[in-house]
Design a protein around this motif. Structure first.
Motif, short mmCIF file in Angstrom:
data_model
loop_
_atom_site.label_atom_id
_atom_site.label_comp_id
_atom_site.label_asym_id
_atom_site.label_seq_id
_atom_site.Cartn_x
_atom_site.Cartn_y
_atom_site.Cartn_z
N ARG A 28 15.20 81.97 -36.15
CA ARG A 28 15.58 82.11 -37.56
C ARG A 28 14.43 82.70 -38.37
O ARG A 28 14.61 83.58 -39.21
CB ARG A 28 15.97 80.74 -38.16
N ARG A 29 13.21 82.21 -38.08
CA ARG A 29 12.06 82.74 -38.83
C ARG A 29 11.81 84.20 -38.48
O ARG A 29 11.49 85.02 -39.34
CB ARG A 29 10.80 81.90 -38.55
N VAL A 37 21.08 85.76 -35.56
CA VAL A 37 20.65 84.87 -34.48
C VAL A 37 21.86 84.43 -33.67
O VAL A 37 22.80 83.84 -34.21
CB VAL A 37 19.91 83.63 -35.05
N GLY A 58 21.95 77.01 -38.17
CA GLY A 58 21.66 78.39 -38.52
C GLY A 58 21.99 79.45 -37.49
O GLY A 58 21.66 80.62 -37.70
N ASP A 60 24.15 82.22 -36.00
CA ASP A 60 25.23 83.04 -36.56
C ASP A 60 26.41 83.12 -35.61
O ASP A 60 27.56 83.09 -36.03
CB ASP A 60 24.71 84.45 -36.88
N ALA A 168 14.78 74.00 -35.67
CA ALA A 168 15.65 74.46 -36.77
C ALA A 168 16.25 73.24 -37.45
O ALA A 168 16.76 72.33 -36.78
CB ALA A 168 16.76 75.34 -36.20
#
Ligand code: FAD
Length: 328
Positions: A28-29, A37, A58, A60, A168
């Motif tokens: 994510r970062r 992602v 998070g 996708d 995450a």
């Protein structure tokens, strides 16, 4: 630029391993706001709960490879499933945990896909201003660090060491737009079959993911000598590990061995009891956040890497620590 990232969401007994969430956090970062992602789950008989955890944190798109060949870990089947995910997603980077499976799968997938490979990453230096992204990995038992970065235009397969990167976190329910999709793949001929699984560590926490590890060496003197270490680990919610010296002497199972030829651990707290601190042992624990050494030899090399050292007999010191922890 790293825009599309794939994460191997490794699970065990239907539960995501923590390092999978750490890889997801790193993805994510790296992807930033505009990137995508993806996560790939390998299972036999459904993984709806794991997929929901991934989208809540998070991911996708979650790709589920579901086939009986994935029930027990078989490298050929897993490589086929992960390769299918690579082909479907065409990621700039593929992140896996630096676990026993991850260490085996990453180079195979990299070779099959013509990708580069960076192993055992403990930190990621992220920049979204067009600068490069650095992947930091320890060398020589943590005595030196290497920073690697991408050559643009080539995909990379990267393993991340458990317990080093932030996992995450769940995102707001309103922002959860992740989708789940089935991932078809062709099962290759399997040359080995898992007939049964023998658990050697009696249900204790996974050493590689434990926040606290209490380790015993030859100074523990016997299998019974490990009992005080188990009590201390239990009072801290941790796991018990060992040096090879203790394993070779038959005091404990090799499943507990930490070091160059054992497991690599990076807990918040590592307590070494009766361990001299040979370089091969340090290779598996020197990156721990806080190291406490208990040894009756003031010249033991373990004191060279310890944040706190207690010179004394472990059979006196360990029960005192346990009693004090149980009192507070
Ligand atoms: P020792 O070196 O014998 O140390 C025992 C310590 O206990 C001493 O410092 C002593 O002062 C202390 N002690 C004794 N009694 C007490 C007491 N009552 N209270 C407090 N302290 C006490 N080793 C690993 O650990 N992991 C590996 O993965 C690994 N891989 C290896 C790979 C190779 C190729 C080779 C050659 C070696 C490897 N080794 C590994 C072995 C390593 O070199 C050491 O031999 C081993 O780590 C020593 O284990 P130890 O510290 O428990 O034992």
């Amino acid at each position: 630029m790293i825009k599309t990232i794939l994460v191997f969401a490794e699970s065990r007994d239907g539960v995501l391993r923590r390092v999978a969430l750490e890889a997801l956090g790193a993805a994510r970062r790296l992807a930033g706001k505009d990137g995508a992602v993806h996560a790939v789950l390998a299972c036999s008989g459904g993984a709806a709960e794991e997929a929901a955890t991934l989208t809540a944190r998070g991911a996708d798109v979650v790709h589920i490879a579901d086939d009986p060949s994935l029930r027990a870990y078989a490298p050929e089947a897993y490589v086929a499933a992960l390769g299918a995910a690579m082909a479907a997603v065409r990621p700039d980077a593929f992140l896996l945990g630096h676990t026993a499976a991850g260490r085996e799968l990453a180079p195979r997938v990299a070779a099959a896909y013509g990708a580069g490979h960076i192993a055992d990453v403990t930190a990621i230096d992220v920049s979204h201003d067009g600068g490069d992204v650095g992947f930091i990995r320890p060398l020589y038992a943590g005595k030196a660090f290497e920073r690697r970065s991408f050559v643009p235009g080539h995909p990379w397969v990267i393993t991340v060491r458990p317990n080093n990167l932030p996992a995450a976190e769940p995102i707001d329910a309103a922002e959860r737009t992740g989708t789940v999709t089935a991932l078809p793949f062709t099962v290759p001929p399997l040359y080995t079959a898992v007939r049964g699984l023998v658990r050697r560590t009696g249900g204790q926490l996974d050493l590689a993911e434990a926040d606290v590890v209490v380790s015993g060496g030859r100074g523990v003197r016997s299998a019974a000598g490990f009992e005080p270490l188990h009590a201390l680990a239990a009072s801290l919610g941790g796991a018990v590990g060992a040096s090879r010296g203790a394993c070779d002497a038959g005091y404990c199972d090799y499943a507990l061995q930490i070091g160059q030829t054992g497991k690599v651990v990076t807990p918040q707290l590592y307590i070494a009891c009766g361990i001299s601190g040979a370089i091969q042992h340090l290779a598996g624990m020197s990156q721990s956040r806080v190291i406490v050494a208990i040894n009756k030899d003031p010249d033991a090399p373990i004191f060279g890497v310890a944040d706190y050292g207690i010179i004394g007999d472990l059979f006196e010191v360990v029960p005192l620590l346990t009693a004090e922890l149980q009192r507070v």
